[in-house]
Design a protein around this motif. Structure first.
Motif, mmCIF file in Angstrom:
data_model
loop_
_atom_site.group_PDB
_atom_site.id
_atom_site.type_symbol
_atom_site.label_atom_id
_atom_site.label_comp_id
_atom_site.label_asym_id
_atom_site.label_seq_id
_atom_site.Cartn_x
_atom_site.Cartn_y
_atom_site.Cartn_z
ATOM 1 N N ARG A 275 0.632 11.968 12.759
ATOM 2 C CA ARG A 275 -0.402 12.613 11.930
ATOM 3 C C ARG A 275 -1.786 12.382 12.531
ATOM 4 O O ARG A 275 -1.997 11.418 13.284
ATOM 5 C CB ARG A 275 -0.317 12.115 10.486
ATOM 6 C CG ARG A 275 -0.683 10.674 10.333
ATOM 7 C CD ARG A 275 -0.708 10.246 8.866
ATOM 8 N NE ARG A 275 -1.000 8.840 8.806
ATOM 9 C CZ ARG A 275 -0.301 7.927 8.175
ATOM 10 N NH1 ARG A 275 0.752 8.261 7.476
ATOM 11 N NH2 ARG A 275 -0.656 6.662 8.192
ATOM 12 N N ARG B 178 0.690 1.021 6.948
ATOM 13 C CA ARG B 178 0.721 1.623 8.282
ATOM 14 C C ARG B 178 -0.616 1.495 9.005
ATOM 15 O O ARG B 178 -0.673 1.538 10.224
ATOM 16 C CB ARG B 178 1.039 3.134 8.175
ATOM 17 C CG ARG B 178 2.310 3.486 7.430
ATOM 18 C CD ARG B 178 3.533 2.978 8.161
ATOM 19 N NE ARG B 178 4.782 3.454 7.576
ATOM 20 C CZ ARG B 178 5.292 3.045 6.426
ATOM 21 N NH1 ARG B 178 4.656 2.147 5.699
ATOM 22 N NH2 ARG B 178 6.455 3.511 5.996
ATOM 23 N N ASP B 179 -1.708 1.378 8.234
ATOM 24 C CA ASP B 179 -3.053 1.393 8.842
ATOM 25 C C ASP B 179 -3.882 0.214 8.340
ATOM 26 O O ASP B 179 -5.102 0.275 8.346
ATOM 27 C CB ASP B 179 -3.761 2.706 8.462
ATOM 28 C CG ASP B 179 -3.916 2.853 6.954
ATOM 29 O OD1 ASP B 179 -3.207 2.142 6.207
ATOM 30 O OD2 ASP B 179 -4.753 3.666 6.508
ATOM 31 N N ARG C 233 -6.141 9.696 1.471
ATOM 32 C CA ARG C 233 -6.232 8.426 2.198
ATOM 33 C C ARG C 233 -7.546 7.714 1.860
ATOM 34 O O ARG C 233 -7.572 6.513 1.643
ATOM 35 C CB ARG C 233 -6.145 8.647 3.716
ATOM 36 C CG ARG C 233 -4.855 9.250 4.203
ATOM 37 C CD ARG C 233 -4.582 8.927 5.662
ATOM 38 N NE ARG C 233 -4.223 7.535 5.836
ATOM 39 C CZ ARG C 233 -2.988 7.046 5.685
ATOM 40 N NH1 ARG C 233 -2.000 7.839 5.375
ATOM 41 N NH2 ARG C 233 -2.750 5.750 5.823
ATOM 42 N N ASP D 87 4.592 9.610 10.510
ATOM 43 C CA ASP D 87 3.571 8.562 10.443
ATOM 44 C C ASP D 87 2.876 8.340 11.783
ATOM 45 O O ASP D 87 1.685 8.022 11.830
ATOM 46 C CB ASP D 87 4.179 7.228 9.967
ATOM 47 C CG ASP D 87 4.651 7.298 8.515
ATOM 48 O OD1 ASP D 87 4.248 8.224 7.795
ATOM 49 O OD2 ASP D 87 5.439 6.422 8.106
ATOM 50 N N ARG E 71 10.142 9.992 8.734
ATOM 51 C CA ARG E 71 8.891 9.337 8.340
ATOM 52 C C ARG E 71 8.231 8.637 9.532
ATOM 53 O O ARG E 71 7.014 8.658 9.683
ATOM 54 C CB ARG E 71 9.123 8.376 7.180
ATOM 55 C CG ARG E 71 9.314 9.140 5.875
ATOM 56 C CD ARG E 71 9.086 8.301 4.662
ATOM 57 N NE ARG E 71 10.129 7.314 4.499
ATOM 58 C CZ ARG E 71 9.908 6.048 4.149
ATOM 59 N NH1 ARG E 71 8.682 5.622 3.952
ATOM 60 N NH2 ARG E 71 10.903 5.217 3.982
ATOM 61 N N ARG F 18 3.184 6.433 -2.637
ATOM 62 C CA ARG F 18 4.352 6.927 -3.363
ATOM 63 C C ARG F 18 3.982 7.325 -4.797
ATOM 64 O O ARG F 18 4.458 8.332 -5.320
ATOM 65 C CB ARG F 18 5.453 5.852 -3.392
ATOM 66 C CG ARG F 18 6.128 5.657 -2.040
ATOM 67 C CD ARG F 18 7.070 4.453 -2.041
ATOM 68 N NE ARG F 18 7.754 4.335 -0.775
ATOM 69 C CZ ARG F 18 8.912 4.923 -0.476
ATOM 70 N NH1 ARG F 18 9.550 5.626 -1.403
ATOM 71 N NH2 ARG F 18 9.459 4.783 0.706
ATOM 72 N N SER G 164 0.829 -1.214 0.000
ATOM 73 C CA SER G 164 0.000 0.000 0.000
ATOM 74 C C SER G 164 0.862 1.262 0.000
ATOM 75 O O SER G 164 0.444 2.311 -0.484
ATOM 76 C CB SER G 164 -0.965 0.006 1.186
ATOM 77 O OG SER G 164 -0.267 0.145 2.396
HETATM 78 O O1 DC Z 1 5.825 1.527 3.075
HETATM 79 P P1 DC Z 1 6.502 2.771 2.470
HETATM 80 O O2 DC Z 1 7.677 3.210 3.271
HETATM 81 O O3 DC Z 1 6.813 2.596 1.029
HETATM 82 O O4 DC Z 1 5.397 3.910 2.597
HETATM 83 C C1 DC Z 1 5.626 5.204 2.146
HETATM 84 C C2 DC Z 1 4.854 6.211 2.977
HETATM 85 O O5 DC Z 1 3.458 6.066 2.727
HETATM 86 C C3 DC Z 1 5.029 6.115 4.491
HETATM 87 O O6 DC Z 1 5.988 7.034 4.959
HETATM 88 C C4 DC Z 1 3.680 6.440 5.047
HETATM 89 C C5 DC Z 1 2.720 6.250 3.919
HETATM 90 N N1 DC Z 1 1.806 5.121 4.092
HETATM 91 C C6 DC Z 1 0.650 5.344 4.802
HETATM 92 O O7 DC Z 1 0.458 6.445 5.325
HETATM 93 N N2 DC Z 1 -0.259 4.354 4.915
HETATM 94 C C7 DC Z 1 -0.049 3.155 4.374
HETATM 95 N N3 DC Z 1 -0.985 2.190 4.489
HETATM 96 C C8 DC Z 1 1.138 2.909 3.657
HETATM 97 C C9 DC Z 1 2.058 3.907 3.555
#
Ligand code: DC
Length: 241
Positions: free
Chosen positions: A203, A146-147, A125, A200, A196, A48, A43
């Motif tokens: 927020r 992340r979520d 989102r 993350d 990050r 990105r 995700s």
């Molecule tokens: O997994 P990654 O490092 O490639 O993710 C890039 C950015 O995307 C990360 O800094 C936070 C965001 N992200 C998010 O907010 N929710 C997700 N489900 C996946 C990534």
């Protein structure tokens, strides 16, 4: 003799892999998906790809929140189509932005430096969460992010939450980027990961937090095979219930 009634592959579940940046989430999620013959969805690659769209179209990331408030962002989002295509060489799914494979571009430092800010915007989102839920609607999916266990699939049968020592993470990420021919320094990579993590977890919209029913995996001292073993053991426990 009767064949075993218990056949893990018959029961398809949803697996959420969340955690901090560069902890090996995608590596584990990909390996799990391969082992179980599930779909793997990265995700983060979607956030990105959206970030890359704004960069390539000279839309300043710093204005996105006000563009969201005045309704202009919706117009931009209508022009962004995110999809995945299968790389036949390694069988992984690679992200496409409006039909163009951007798997390499989305890993560049200018995207990494802006993606956290992009991922704070509510309407972005909402669009991506909807897409993620569609991709996982038939189960048999391993999704990392992340979520995923808290917002996208709060009812996922198996939730893993990954962490690892910051120096170990920075080293691994630096080696990975260097291997791909992307020029950067260890310091720059470490700073980006720290930033990050902070963004993350702080927020307002869907911050990174361990779901109460997620299993914590500290990946500092595990190699790929060992973390896969831990996850497979948990998978088998879930599937037997
Ligand atoms: O997994 P990654 O490092 O490639 O993710 C890039 C950015 O995307 C990360 O800094 C936070 C965001 N992200 C998010 O907010 N929710 C997700 N489900 C996946 C990534």
């Amino acid at each position: 003799m009767y064949a075993s009634v218990f056949n893990p592959s018959n029961k398809r579940i949803t697996i959420a892999v969340d955690g901090y940046s560069s902890c090996g989430k995608s590596t584990l999620a990909k390996a799990l998906a391969k082992k179980l013959n599930y779909i793997f969805v990265d995700s983060g690659a979607m956030y990105r790809a959206v970030t890359l769209y704004f960069i390539e179209n000279n839309i300043p990331i710093s204005t996105l929140q006000s563009e969201s408030d005045n309704g202009k962002l919706k117009g931009y989002l209508d022009n962004i189509k995110i999809s995945f295509e299968k790389n036949q060489t390694n069988n992984s799914y690679e992200v496409c932005l409006n039909g163009r494979n951007v798997e390499k571009e989305i890993r560049l430092m200018n995207v990494s430096e802006n993606v956290s800010l992009v991922s704070t915007i509510k309407s972005i989102r909402q669009k991506l969460v909807q897409l993620q839920q569609d991709l996982g609607k038939n189960k048999g999916v391993v999704m990392d992010g992340r979520d995923i266990g808290t917002v996208v699939f709060p009812n996922a049968e198996l939730k893993l939450f990954m962490t690892a020592d910051i120096n170990e993470r920075a080293n691994r990420r630096f080696n990975e980027l260097t291997h791909k021919g992307i020029k950067t320094t260890l310091e720059e990579v470490k700073e980006n990961i720290n930033q990050r993590d902070y963004d993350d977890t702080h927020r307002i919209e869907s911050p990174l937090v361990q779901a109460t029913d997620a299993i914590l995996i500290d990946n500092t001292f595990y190699n790929e095979e060992q973390s896969l073993q831990v996850a497979m053991d948990k998978f088998l426990e879930v599937i037997k219930k």
